[in-house]
Design a protein around this motif. Structure first.
Motif, PDB file in Angstrom:
ATOM      1  N   ASP A 156       0.836  -1.202   0.000  1.00 14.93           N
ATOM      2  CA  ASP A 156       0.000   0.000   0.000  1.00 14.93           C
ATOM      3  C   ASP A 156       0.869   1.249   0.000  1.00 14.93           C
ATOM      4  O   ASP A 156       0.719   2.138  -0.844  1.00 14.93           O
ATOM      5  N   ALA A 157       1.812   1.321   0.944  1.00 16.05           N
ATOM      6  CA  ALA A 157       2.639   2.520   1.063  1.00 16.05           C
ATOM      7  C   ALA A 157       3.534   2.719  -0.147  1.00 16.05           C
ATOM      8  O   ALA A 157       3.776   3.859  -0.570  1.00 16.05           O
ATOM      9  N   ALA A 158       4.035   1.624  -0.711  1.00 17.54           N
ATOM     10  CA  ALA A 158       4.951   1.710  -1.850  1.00 17.54           C
ATOM     11  C   ALA A 158       4.236   1.660  -3.195  1.00 17.54           C
ATOM     12  O   ALA A 158       4.885   1.709  -4.237  1.00 17.54           O
ATOM     13  N   ARG A 159       2.919   1.501  -3.170  1.00 18.55           N
ATOM     14  CA  ARG A 159       2.097   1.460  -4.394  1.00 18.55           C
ATOM     15  C   ARG A 159       2.519   0.321  -5.314  1.00 18.55           C
ATOM     16  O   ARG A 159       2.772   0.515  -6.489  1.00 18.55           O
ATOM     17  N   GLY A 216      13.002  12.190  -5.573  1.00 22.43           N
ATOM     18  CA  GLY A 216      12.713  11.530  -4.314  1.00 22.43           C
ATOM     19  C   GLY A 216      12.947  10.032  -4.311  1.00 22.43           C
ATOM     20  O   GLY A 216      13.503   9.450  -5.254  1.00 22.43           O
ATOM     21  N   ALA A 217      12.469   9.409  -3.227  1.00 22.90           N
ATOM     22  CA  ALA A 217      12.806   8.014  -2.930  1.00 22.90           C
ATOM     23  C   ALA A 217      11.897   7.023  -3.644  1.00 22.90           C
ATOM     24  O   ALA A 217      11.210   6.211  -3.022  1.00 22.90           O
ATOM     25  N   GLU A 218      11.903   7.068  -4.957  1.00 22.87           N
ATOM     26  CA  GLU A 218      11.205   6.091  -5.791  1.00 22.87           C
ATOM     27  C   GLU A 218      11.793   6.173  -7.196  1.00 22.87           C
ATOM     28  O   GLU A 218      12.375   7.198  -7.576  1.00 22.87           O
ATOM     29  N   PRO A 219      11.680   5.120  -8.002  1.00 28.59           N
ATOM     30  CA  PRO A 219      12.255   5.164  -9.348  1.00 28.59           C
ATOM     31  C   PRO A 219      11.628   6.272 -10.200  1.00 28.59           C
ATOM     32  O   PRO A 219      10.413   6.398 -10.285  1.00 28.59           O
ATOM     33  N   LEU A 220      12.495   7.059 -10.825  1.00 27.31           N
ATOM     34  CA  LEU A 220      12.070   8.193 -11.646  1.00 27.31           C
ATOM     35  C   LEU A 220      12.801   8.144 -12.981  1.00 27.31           C
ATOM     36  O   LEU A 220      13.868   7.524 -13.103  1.00 27.31           O
ATOM     37  N   PRO A 221      12.247   8.799 -14.004  1.00 27.47           N
ATOM     38  CA  PRO A 221      12.876   8.763 -15.338  1.00 27.47           C
ATOM     39  C   PRO A 221      14.076   9.705 -15.411  1.00 27.47           C
ATOM     40  O   PRO A 221      13.913  10.920 -15.332  1.00 27.47           O
ATOM     41  N   MET A 240      16.994  -1.113  -5.006  1.00 30.32           N
ATOM     42  CA  MET A 240      15.685  -1.477  -4.474  1.00 30.32           C
ATOM     43  C   MET A 240      15.732  -1.495  -2.951  1.00 30.32           C
ATOM     44  O   MET A 240      16.738  -1.905  -2.353  1.00 30.32           O
ATOM     45  N   CYS A 241      14.640  -1.048  -2.329  1.00 31.16           N
ATOM     46  CA  CYS A 241      14.536  -1.018  -0.883  1.00 31.16           C
ATOM     47  C   CYS A 241      13.062  -0.961  -0.515  1.00 31.16           C
ATOM     48  O   CYS A 241      12.278  -0.290  -1.201  1.00 31.16           O
ATOM     49  N   ASN A 242      12.669  -1.650   0.544  1.00 30.57           N
ATOM     50  CA  ASN A 242      11.284  -1.572   1.021  1.00 30.57           C
ATOM     51  C   ASN A 242      11.105  -0.307   1.842  1.00 30.57           C
ATOM     52  O   ASN A 242      10.999  -0.328   3.067  1.00 30.57           O
ATOM     53  N   ARG A 243      11.025   0.817   1.123  1.00 28.25           N
ATOM     54  CA  ARG A 243      11.015   2.111   1.795  1.00 28.25           C
ATOM     55  C   ARG A 243       9.600   2.645   2.021  1.00 28.25           C
ATOM     56  O   ARG A 243       9.449   3.731   2.578  1.00 28.25           O
ATOM     57  N   GLY A 244       8.583   1.897   1.595  1.00 27.99           N
ATOM     58  CA  GLY A 244       7.226   2.381   1.817  1.00 27.99           C
ATOM     59  C   GLY A 244       6.943   2.632   3.275  1.00 27.99           C
ATOM     60  O   GLY A 244       6.504   3.715   3.670  1.00 27.99           O
ATOM     61  N   LEU A 245       7.200   1.638   4.122  1.00 26.42           N
ATOM     62  CA  LEU A 245       7.045   1.775   5.572  1.00 26.42           C
ATOM     63  C   LEU A 245       8.371   1.588   6.306  1.00 26.42           C
ATOM     64  O   LEU A 245       8.401   1.590   7.536  1.00 26.42           O
TER      65      LEU A 245
END
Length: 556
Positions: free
Chosen positions: A95-98, A221-226, A406-411
């Motif tokens: 949920d947090a990481a979509r 930010g802390a998610e994959p971006l183009p 890669m990292c479980n950064r959602g929570l």
């Protein structure tokens, strides 16, 4: 005569075939009785790759890793009762990481609910706050033509307008096994086309006038971006890009001249605020970056979906748009750049911090450097939370080598990291894979080692004798610090590794690169165990932070 078991099989087959026809390619199953029709439908489907994992928590994080690596929905199947609840940590992270997960929870039929029946509780609303949608099916019946359309809708709901988990609760009456093979599904799901959001041309022009010519920063930010569109926009504005370690902008063949990878080091000092910060994606890992950007005269946040990623609740503007489309459109509309000295000051601070990180080299710095140099092009580098992702932030630098970080950064939990890593590895998308995790993260998910069977990957276990991150927090002064927060564990890592047939290799920091190279060249899973001097590491961390943040060293 059609039996209840025959109805169950046909019902499950229609649902699973609809999901497969709608684009799902993988299923992760935990064994159980009530879920038998769903498990068989997955295992027998020619277009699904299924993996059976005993532990539901491991299975759920493994599915999460697959979804992270492939960007496609993954089916999860389990039986009724407490089995479902074991999914909860991974569902919360999804949920947090979509991340798109399809949760197929087998259940008892309505007449066995709320009456003391075995292995039964109300599991329909268990994940409700974390779900994009929840569907409860009736018990299997002959009219199943509509399940294909439902399957397409569920796949769509996991991806748009906000990616994440969707649950289908599927009650089955006994008997659970069919007497004849189920008929092939007769209905095809509708084709679903998803949009890419951007702003109208007049809004793009207005935004361009608002940001151009100012002393600004792009915060990736802390998610994959183009990378390419953001680099193009930074070039048009003559701004630096603060690249979070999870943004994907630190590694690859794109132009990295404006990419700042050591902002967490020098922004601890008294760096003057920017006129404007344009953030794409999730809030950054770095606390120092987060605090510095809050001092900017203006903050604009770009969110690719309906989430509102503004923990400071201080954004002047929230833009819901595809980052690539927006950045490309803005780059074409901008007509004025920031003064050259603005970018030059950031590049100088980056160079100084890189030199200081080298001078006060912490052991983790050497390990990350060795890992990045040794991993081949296109490899996966998975990092645990707590100190691992923060050390990646401070010490990774940049490289023209394409790596997936890669990292479980959602929570930001330490649970399920090993399972997630193996799920990503199982995607088959990476020529090599390395996970760097701390000792508590590794021990917290020992069951995840089961998911590594039949895979080839390396785990770098950096053992600093407990929760080293608490050495930097106020709890460190408490008399109860060691038993209550540091929590060093007495565990036989070699024995734990051997349970699942993996190879245990104790190594040292100076030999890590050669050990990693040897591990990557061999099939199977290796655990490279490195002892870290926690006190020495903490002293080195504090030294580089102090030197980087001193006023005489910082001028961005």
């Amino acid at each position: 005569m059609t039996t209840q078991g025959d109805l169950n099989a046909a019902w499950a087959t229609a649902l699973i075939d609809g999901l497969a026809q709608a684009g799902v390619g993988r299923a992760v199953i935990s064994p159980g009785s009530r879920s038998t029709p769903l498990a068989l439908a997955c295992l027998r489907h020619p277009n699904l790759v299924s993996r059976v994992l005993l532990d539901e928590r491991v299975a759920a994080f493994y599915a999460l890793g697959l979804a992270r690596a492939e960007g496609r929905p993954v089916i999860l199947v389990c039986t009724s009762g407490s089995a479902v609840a074991n999914w909860y940590p991974a569902v919360a992270e999804a949920d947090a990481a979509r991340m798109p997960l399809i949760l197929l929870t087998a259940d008892r039929p309505p007449e066995l609910q709320d009456c003391g029946a075995n292995q039964t509780f109300d599991q329909r609303a268990l994940f409700a706050p974390q779900l994009r949608a929840a569907h409860t099916l009736p018990p299997a019946e002959s009219g199943r033509y509509w399940l294909a359309a439902l399957a397409a809708r569920v796949v769509s709901q996991t991806q748009w307008p906000l990616a994440g988990p969707v649950q289908i609760n599927v009650p089955f009456r006994e008997p659970l096994l069919e007497t004849v093979p189920p008929p092939p599904a007769a209905s095809l799901p509708p084709q679903v086309l998803l949009p890419r959001l951007t702003l109208a041309p007049d809004a793009i022009a207005t935004l361009a006038r608002r940001i151009e010519g100012r002393r600004g920063v792009i915060l990736a930010g802390a998610e994959p971006l183009p990378p390419e569109p953001l680099v193009k926009l930074a070039e048009a504005l003559n701004w630096p890009i603060i690249a979070d370690p999870l943004s994907g902008l630190r590694f690859g063949p794109h132009d990295r001249e404006r990419v700042i990878a050591r902002a967490d080091l020098f922004l601890r000092g008294s760096v003057p605020p920017a006129d404007i910060v344009l953030r794409f994606g999730a809030f950054p890992v770095s606390k120092a970056v987060g605090q510095w950007q809050a001092r900017a005269a203006e903050r604009i946040v770009v969110s690719a979906d309906s989430r509102w990623p503004d923990p400071g609740r201080d954004a002047a503007m929230m833009i819901h748009a595809d980052p690539a489309l927006l950045a490309e459109s803005l780059a074409e509309s901008v007509t004025r750049q920031a003064a050259p000295d603005w970018l030059h000051s950031w590049q100088a601070a980056e160079r100084r911090s890189a030199a200081l990180a080298e001078r006060f080299s912490a052991p983790e710095s050497d390990l990350f450097r060795a890992a990045i140099e040794t991993l081949p092009e296109g490899a996966l580098l998975f990092v645990g939370n707590s100190m691992m992702v923060r050390d990646l932030d401070d010490f990774s630098g940049t490289s023209d080598k394409s790596l997936t970080i890669m990292c479980n950064r959602g929570l930001s939990g330490i649970d399920g990291n090993v399972s997630t890593f193996f799920g990503a590895v199982a995607s088959g998308r990476f020529p090599a894979a390395l996970a760097l995790v701390g000792d508590l993260t590794f021990l917290h998910d020992l069951g995840g080692l089961a998911a590594g069977q039949s895979l080839s990957a390396t785990i770098g276990l950096l053992d600093n004798g407990g929760g080293g991150i608490f050495d930097y927090l106020p709890q460190q002064t408490l008399p109860e610090f060691i038993p209550g927060w540091l929590t060093p564990q007495r565990a036989d890592i070699a024995a734990a590794t051997a349970v699942w047939g993996h190879i245990y290799r104790p190594t040292e920091s100076g030999r890590f690169a050669s050990s990693l190279a040897s591990s990557l060249a061999c099939p199977g899973v290796d655990v490279l165990h490195l002892a870290i001097d926690r006190a020495g590491s903490a002293a080195r961390h504090r030294a580089v932070w102090a030197a980087s943040s001193s006023s005489e060293e910082t001028s961005a």
